[in-house]
Design an enzyme around this catalytic site. Structure first.
Site, PDB file in Angstrom:
ATOM      1  N   SER A   1       7.347  17.961 -42.619  1.00  0.00           N
ATOM      2  CA  SER A   1       6.224  18.734 -42.070  1.00  0.00           C
ATOM      3  C   SER A   1       6.616  20.188 -41.904  1.00  0.00           C
ATOM      4  O   SER A   1       6.287  20.838 -40.926  1.00  0.00           O
ATOM      5  CB  SER A   1       5.762  18.175 -40.714  1.00  0.00           C
ATOM      6  OG  SER A   1       5.371  16.852 -40.832  1.00  0.00           O
TER       7      SER A   1
ATOM      8  N   LYS B   1       2.747  25.258 -37.114  1.00  0.00           N
ATOM      9  CA  LYS B   1       3.761  24.211 -37.079  1.00  0.00           C
ATOM     10  C   LYS B   1       3.277  23.072 -37.997  1.00  0.00           C
ATOM     11  O   LYS B   1       2.143  23.074 -38.456  1.00  0.00           O
ATOM     12  CB  LYS B   1       3.967  23.702 -35.652  1.00  0.00           C
ATOM     13  CG  LYS B   1       4.365  24.806 -34.668  1.00  0.00           C
ATOM     14  CD  LYS B   1       4.750  24.284 -33.293  1.00  0.00           C
ATOM     15  CE  LYS B   1       3.588  23.996 -32.393  1.00  0.00           C
ATOM     16  NZ  LYS B   1       3.970  23.719 -30.977  1.00  0.00           N
TER      17      LYS B   1
ATOM     18  N   GLU C   1       3.603  14.858 -40.388  1.00  0.00           N
ATOM     19  CA  GLU C   1       4.322  13.753 -39.773  1.00  0.00           C
ATOM     20  C   GLU C   1       3.846  13.428 -38.363  1.00  0.00           C
ATOM     21  O   GLU C   1       3.639  12.260 -38.035  1.00  0.00           O
ATOM     22  CB  GLU C   1       5.822  14.022 -39.820  1.00  0.00           C
ATOM     23  CG  GLU C   1       6.361  13.647 -41.189  1.00  0.00           C
ATOM     24  CD  GLU C   1       7.602  14.381 -41.587  1.00  0.00           C
ATOM     25  OE1 GLU C   1       7.564  15.625 -41.573  1.00  0.00           O
ATOM     26  OE2 GLU C   1       8.595  13.724 -41.918  1.00  0.00           O
TER      27      GLU C   1
END
Lengths: 776, 325, 215
Positions: free
Chosen positions: A540, A729, A733
């Site tokens: 991620s 961010k 995941e």
């Protein structure tokens, strides 16, 4: 051992220096965005829905052959002989390689590699490669495999990791079945914490092994031009493949070009080159023809990774007011027959998710005779959440506290698993509060409590939260943004778009900075020969890694453009901005010039802006957070569970594209439903050790009727100005971490029955429900 | 990948039978089950004899006596969608709509559906099991969560069909073209129990072809239903299923059949459950009693004990539902 | 239309089944040009000719409105022929065993798995692949709906999903959400884009009904 267990699996084996800091200066966080955050369709959507996108499995080159691999049918065996003569004599068969092809066969390059690495004669799992062929059609290739006679000495095996450390268990490797010393972590005083608790609960949990099974099977096309090799690989990271292939073949990186424009899903299983990649390259070398090698679906179940099965025990103490006093946790797992991270990150949520001064964990990774694990969407985390989030639910019941409130009571502001360094931001509290509000958590609970509690269909709601140990991204990454002489834009980056919308998001970043439509930006990506360095798309981290580099490149290009424009417009650079393909000068006499009309740009041909990914903030942790909620209906006589609705509230920083963000959330939930309710690898542990369900019929992915149509995505953006220059961010995941446990908690709420082993299906639930009713 | 085979598309029933009379020939109707078996090397096949051109074997028709005739090549999707079937034999329509996936319902035929090979993963996998001529049923000591709890004998498969239990409940007859002429077999006698032959699923000889399936006119007050419980919502075969065809007089059950799927190596008629409801009004107690009766002789294997409470719950719910209780 | 020829009291059901009128001719590998003389529309024979396992036979497939002649082995699946022989790689293969739906195409208007269909069985059938939904370079309405709703991630199952939805809305102009979920329940999406696929199917149905432009 307090060092964060943040295995950067996505760059495993790739050593690269940090790139220089960003050259562009003007990288303050965005306040308002014009493009970013919008629900925009993808820049490559046309290709994906028209069928014109060419995936490696779709490739066709002149004179191309088809490769296929013969695999060991036993979980443990020694190959004592391979007779390939039948295959070699078949019409249309051009190459057969195995560890037993005569050593004096000079037509075969890389003999030692084939003999020692590709076709090891000691097979430790069902599906180890034994031989390979190249033929004029995939049918002939498989005919050839059928014509190869292999002599096996079949050996005893252990396939159940729960038996691997028993004294009489057959040894997978000569060193024994424990991979390495048990990994231990401790902070505070767990015994003291347990004494301080008003309630202590202890429970065992198990998550079954899950297989990635991306829709496009693993595979590649390999083609040589003399000593130069080109590989079209279905991969999450072309540079990983390039590095591994070049190292294995002993050739310079410049001799290996890897292209991965489209790929049909990976989820962690396509971060690395496969033996099949090298096999294709060697078959192509030997035949002097391109070779396409696409694994069969069955092979993808055996040989290219899995999420390890996890056995967990958790003892937890809590005070009546909801204060967690102790977490005592142990886990075992297996990466199969290889050192492959069988317990990777399996305790991270215990260490880091909730405020708790007294924590102890131990992880034991063992070998079994089964296919090697590979990273699988948030390694370790969904399993750990399965234990921790069910335990939190049970603790909440035990102290008669709402489970949302119990979690709110324990929201951390610092990363306890990293010695207390702060997070740049944590939106966990908002995820819990706003998620509960949007879900109508309280109201739904009340409705259920006052509804029919006697019928065969029982409603329940459940929730859980999570964080992801990664998701912050980081260097290195290089991106290039070119402004063509007509003002249109080219973005060049090495990152793969694994279906998450990377190309689209990056085009939107460029559009944001350069005042153009994201659809007008040409994106070149995922080609080691022509695009910039990027680490693989995993963890991620692609958006937080690449977007700052892309932004820096765009700003660099814009600054160069403004220098040209300022000179021609005879204004100061500081008054310039870009809008709809025009350079706009504000001031007493506002003016604008089409970029295409700038003489300086026309003379140069184009402008090349370069951007690098700068470092993350030191001594801070960058992590995404999540809270999820669901409602179920359970038929208490049959154990059928209908997931009625799901909500994901996620802090993954800035929402770059509302559509692709939401798609990730729903996709993560869907995959979590698979882990929690339908999926499990089944090995014939008591007889043959073979996998009995290596196909999509017997290994059950959730279908369209197994997931709720009613899904809600609640983005929480804490405006993180520290994590990186775009404030994003990772989302891929975290979106799947709490899901399975959330379902389990809802089933408990509906029925009073807690299922601690995945998957929750009638085969598990109906027995437990009958037992709970008593007398049956 | 599929192994090599010769192929012929028969232009007449007679030709198909003739082509099937050679060793290693296999009939192909919709083909979904055959190709799956060939791909997995479940059995050898040197010649695929396609009957897909035999259009006379398609279609659903009301017979003069009020029954229904269904051509064996009729796609399962058409059986599911047929107003004729829904009108008088709803249980069959429900069963057909529960089969596999939409695409497979479009491809698979009703004739093929009752002739399916078992889905046991040992049978389909690389295991030389009893049903494939070996000496062992691997399911007995292995991964047997989806195997039988009733009628197991040396081989512990469950019969995979959804439509067969519904057809059996509705007292269907199978019409078979044989080289010596045609014959009919009540569905009760169509499937072969492993006690009689663990390597055969049906009474069909190699050169016989199912041509149609007939259902008798519904008795007065007939209600029928089918429901299956499965591990996931599509593709899956039954963990447990129940087909009901009960004739009511008022609220009394006067006659009928109760057939279980996912329970036994053949579609499993539960006379115990039938006896518990026939002549009675179905209330909660009757339903529970009948459900328990259905499981009276059940024996669980190591991993499928859940099927017993599951069948009890399912039968009970379905009886109550059909009675409108 | 399915008809039972033997009985007058057959009902006339709306058939979604495939009636096959194809006729096969066989050629050896070395005699391709000669054998072209026997075209796919040759006189029906009362006896079929067996196609040998080891030779290529000429068949004619009706794909996206065009007649395509192709040499095939009897065992070749339709998906193999579409992809590897004819280059129509919009149709994907995920499992090659009828368990994922990536290879979904329309055969006489209904969705089928091309990986579980022999090419020789597809003669005389109208085949539509994802390429056949295009109007030259323009996306068809179902494709457009998938694009707008972001109803995919990696895209590998997408052609199959689109064909399943296309088949659904052609046969059911106003599908409910449950109809849609069932309609795509034979198509796996490992990325889990189902919720968006449902939205795309609703949009596609609305577009076909012409209400898409009214809102």
């Amino acid at each position: 051992m307090n060092k964060p267990n943040e295995a950067r699996y996505y760059v495993h084996g790739v050593e690269v220096p940090q790139t220089p800091p960003a050259r562009a200066k003007d990288q303050e966080p965005w306040d308002e965005t014009r493009v970013l955050g919008e629900p925009l369709p993808r820049v490559d959507g046309y290709e994906r829905v028209s069928g014109t996108a060419v995936y490696p499995a779709d490739m066709s080159l002149p004179r191309m052959l088809y490769g296929a691999i013969l695999r060991c049918p036993h979980p443990s065996a020694v190959v004592t002989g391979v007779d390939t003569s039948g295959a070699e004599g078949m019409a249309g068969v051009h190459a057969v390689i195995s560890a037993f092809t005569p050593e004096d066969d000079t037509t075969r390059p890389h003999d030692e590699l084939i003999r020692s690495t590709l076709f090891n004669t000691r097979c430790r799992y069902e599906g180890e490669a034994v031989a390979a062929v190249a033929a004029e059609s995939p049918y002939i290739a498989h005919d050839a495999l059928r014509a190869i006679n292999v002599e096996y000495e079949v050996l005893p095996f252990v396939a159940d990791e729960r038996r691997a450390l028993e004294p009489d268990a057959p040894k997978v490797h000569e060193t024994g079945n424990q991979v390495s010393d048990t990994e231990r972590y401790e902070r505070g005083d767990v015994e003291q914490g347990l004494r301080e608790a008003d309630v202590v609960l202890e429970e065992e949990y198990r998550c079954e092994c899950e297989i990635h099974t991306p829709m496009e099977p693993h595979g590649c096309v390999a083609s040589w031009d003399g000593d130069r090799l080109t590989i079209w690989e279905s991969t999450q990271g072309v540079y990983n493949i390039q590095t591994q292939v070049a190292a294995s073949l002993g050739v310079p990186l410049s001799k290996v070009r890897v292209v991965g424009h489209y790929m049909g899903g990976g989820f962690g299983s396509k971060l690395q080159a496969g033996r099949y990649t090298l096999t294709a390259a060697l078959l192509a070398k030997q035949t002097a023809r391109p070779v396409k090698l696409t694994l069969t679906r069955e092979e993808t179940y055996l040989a290219v990774g899995n999420r390890p099965p996890s056995n967990m025990r958790l003892k937890a103490g809590v005070k009546r007011d909801g204060t967690l006093t102790a977490l005592d946790y142990s886990g075992t797992g297996t990466g199969g027959a290889a050192r492959a991270g069988g317990t990777s990150l399996l305790d991270w949520l215990i260490r880091d998710l909730y405020l708790c001064p007294n924590v102890r964990t131990e992880l034991t990774d063992v070998y079994v005779n089964a296919g090697p694990a590979r990273p699988f969407r948030a390694p370790g985390h969904p399993q750990c959440a399965w234990a921790l989030e069910q335990m939190m639910d049970a603790l909440a019941v035990a102290i008669d506290m709402d489970p949302v409130q119990l979690r709110l009571k324990n929201v951390p502001t610092v990363s306890q698993g990293r010695n207390g360094i702060p997070y740049t931001t944590t939106g966990l509290q908002r995820c819990l509060e706003e998620g509960a509000r949007e879900f109508r958590w309280e109201e739904t609970k009340n409705e259920i409590a006052s509804g029919d509690l006697n019928g065969d269909i029982r409603r329940g709601v459940g929730m859980g939260s999570g964080l992801w140990a990664g998701g912050g991204g980081g260097p290195p990454s290089t991106a290039i943004v070119k402004i063509y002489s007509d003002g249109s834009i080219n973005l060049n980056m090495g990152a793969s778009d694994i279906g998450t919308g990377t190309k689209t998001v990056m085009a939107m970043v460029v559009a944001e900075e350069l005042g153009v439509s994201h659809e007008d930006i040409q994106v070149e990506h995922a080609d080691t020969g022509t695009t910039q360095y990027a680490t693989a798309s995993g963890g991620s981290k692609t958006v937080p890694t690449e977007s700052p580099a892309v932004r820096a490149a765009a700003i660099d290009a814009r600054e160069q453009l403004f220098e040209i424009a300022a000179e021609e417009m005879e204004v100061d650079v500081s008054v310039l901005s870009l809008r709809d393909g025009k350079v706009v000068a504000t001031g007493e006499t506002p003016r604008e010039v089409n970029v295409a009309e700038l003489q300086g740009l026309r003379r140069r041909g184009n402008i090349t802006g370069v951007g690098y990914r700068g470092p993350n903030p030191s001594d801070k942790a960058v992590n995404p957070f999540a809270a999820q909620f669901c409602e179920v209906e359970v038929n208490i006589k049959t154990g059928e569970v209908n997931v009625v609705r799901f909500l994901g509230a996620h802090d993954s920083g800035r929402v770059m594209n509302r559509l692709t963000y939401q798609n990730q959330v729903f996709g993560g939930i869907t995959m979590g439903i698979g882990l929690g309710m339908t999926e499990q690898r089944l090995l014939d542990v008591d007889q043959t050790g073979k996998m009995v369900n290596k196909n999509w019929h017997d290994y059950k992915l959730p279908t369209a009727v197994d997931v709720p149509a009613d899904m809600t995505c609640v983005p929480i953006d804490p405006h993180d100005t520290e994590c990186n220059t775009t404030g994003a961010k990772g989302i891929g995941e975290p979106a799947t971490i709490p899901t399975a446990a959330v379902v389990a908690n809802a089933v408990y709420h509906a029925t009073g029955v807690r299922i601690t082993d995945t998957p929750i299906d009638p085969t598990k639930l109906v027995n437990a429900l009958a037992a709970a009713r008593g007398g049956e | 990948m599929l192994p090599q085979f010769n192929y012929v598309r028969a232009q007449s029933l007679e030709e198909a039978q003739q082509q099937l009379s050679t060793d290693g020939a296999r009939v192909c109707a919709g083909g979904s089950d055959l190709l799956g078996c060939l791909r997995d090397d479940v059995f050898d096949c040197s010649k695929v004899v396609s009957i897909s051109s035999l259009n006379q074997l398609r279609g659903i028709a009301r017979t003069r006596d009020g029954g229904i005739r269904i051509g064996s090549l009729t796609p399962i999707a058409e059986v599911a969608a047929s107003a004729t079937v829904q009108e008088t034999h709803a249980g069959l329509s429900q069963a057909a709509s529960e089969v596999a996936s939409p695409q497979l319902r479009n491809q698979g035929t009703i004739g093929g559906n009752i002739c399916q090979k078992p889905r046991c993963w040992y049978y389909r996998g690389e295991f030389h099991c009893l049903r494939k001529g070996g000496t062992t049923c691997y399911a007995l000591a292995g991964e047997n969560q989806y195997h039988c709890i009733l009628g197991g004998y040396r081989c512990y498969i469950v019969h995979p069909s959804d439509t067969a239990p519904a057809l059996l409940a509705l007292n269907a007859t199978v019409h078979i073209a044989a080289p010596s002429g045609s014959r009919t077999v009540p569905l009760d006698e169509f499937h072969v129990h492993p006690r009689d032959d663990p390597q055969r699923e049906t009474v069909l000889q190699g050169n016989e072809i199912v041509t149609e399936i007939t259902l008798p006119a519904p008795p007065p007050g007939l209600r029928s239903s089918y429901r299956k419980v499965r591990a996931r919502g599509s593709w899956d075969f039954a963990l447990a299923g129940v087909a009901l065809a009960l004739a009511f007089n008022g609220d009394q059950v006067v006659s009928g059949r109760i057939v279980l799927s996912g329970a036994a190596p053949v579609p499993w008629r539960s006379r115990e459950a039938e006896n518990a409801v026939i002549g009675r009004r179905i209330d909660a107690a009757t339903a529970r009693e009948a459900a328990a009766a259905a499981m009276e002789d059940a024996t669980a294997l190591k991993r499928n004990a859940y099927k017993i409470p599951l069948f009890k719950g399912l039968v009970e719910q379905q009886l109550l539902a059909i009675a409108g209780a | 239309m399915a008809k039972n020829q033997r009985d007058k009291d057959v009902e006339t059901t709306e058939s979604t089944g495939l009636s096959r009128r194809g006729f096969l001719t066989r050629v050896g590998v070395g005699a391709v040009s000669v054998a072209a003389a026997k075209s796919a529309t040759a006189q029906p024979t009362s006896r079929a000719q067996a196609l040998p396992a080891t030779e290529l036979s000429r068949i004619t497939l009706n794909i996206n409105g065009r007649q395509r002649q192709v040499l095939v082995e009897p065992r070749w699946t339709l998906s193999h022929v579409l992809r590897e022989e004819l280059g129509l790689t919009g149709t994907k293969v995920g499992c090659d065993r009828g368990e994922c739906g990536a290879c979904t195409i329309l055969m006489n208007g209904v969705p089928r798995y091309s990986c579980l269909t022999l090419a020789v069985e597809a003669e005389g059938v109208e085949i539509v692949t994802v390429e056949g939904l295009m109007d030259r370079e323009n996306l068809g309405p179902t494709q457009e709906a998938f694009l707008t709703e972001d109803a995919f991630q990696c895209g590998y199952c997408t052609s199959g999903q689109i064909m399943a939805v296309e088949g659904l809305v052609r046969n059911n102009p106003d599908p409910s959400v449950d109809d849609i979920r069932t309609g795509v329940s034979g198509n796996l999406c490992r990325c889990g884009a189902y919720a968006h696929i449902f939205a795309a199917a609703q949009r596609a149905a609305a577009e076909r009904q012409g209400v898409g432009g009214e809102s």
